[in-house]
Design an enzyme around this catalytic site. Sequence first.
Site, PDB file in Angstrom:
ATOM      1  N   GLU A   1       0.838  -1.191   0.000  1.00  0.00           N
ATOM      2  CA  GLU A   1       0.000   0.000   0.000  1.00  0.00           C
ATOM      3  C   GLU A   1       0.875   1.243   0.000  1.00  0.00           C
ATOM      4  OE1 GLU A   1      -3.708   2.053   2.424  1.00  0.00           O
ATOM      5  OE2 GLU A   1      -2.942   0.120   3.078  1.00  0.00           O
ATOM      6  N   VAL A   2       0.836   1.973  -1.083  1.00  0.00           N
ATOM      7  CA  VAL A   2       1.615   3.190  -1.294  1.00  0.00           C
ATOM      8  C   VAL A   2       3.099   2.926  -1.009  1.00  0.00           C
ATOM      9  CG1 VAL A   2       1.691   5.688  -0.967  1.00  0.00           C
ATOM     10  CG2 VAL A   2      -0.443   4.472  -0.590  1.00  0.00           C
TER      11      VAL A   2
END
Length: 132
Positions: free
Chosen positions: A32-33
């Site tokens: 995630e990111v």
Amino acid sequence: FAAQGKTADRAKELVDDAWAFVDAGCFSIMTEVVTSEVSQYLTETLPVPVVSLGSGNTSDGVHIIGSDLFHLYEKHTPRHSKIYCDLVPIIEKGLTDYRDEVRKRIYPGKEHTVFMKEDELKKFKDTVGWKK
């Protein structure tokens, strides 16, 4: 919402963490990111699927949060999210129309309502003393 893996040291920590999850028996990893490069490296080296959420398009899969996809949270759209359809005006119109029809007693209409047969209605009214 700070991106991860932007330095070589932090990227190595993420790789070590991912392998620890694999060693513990995880069935997949979500990045995630995380920088695209780290996500790609994990995809190429881990024995489990890697799914990107804001980590580029080089993983086994890509996930997007539904509220971001449809712009349901208007205060903030993450940089990694793409709005495919702005549902807010559509939902607002639907809720407004619903409210107005309920207030005017248009909805629910006869086609949305269940009624008793006349003989059962009479019996019910007699049973409870309903004079209407």
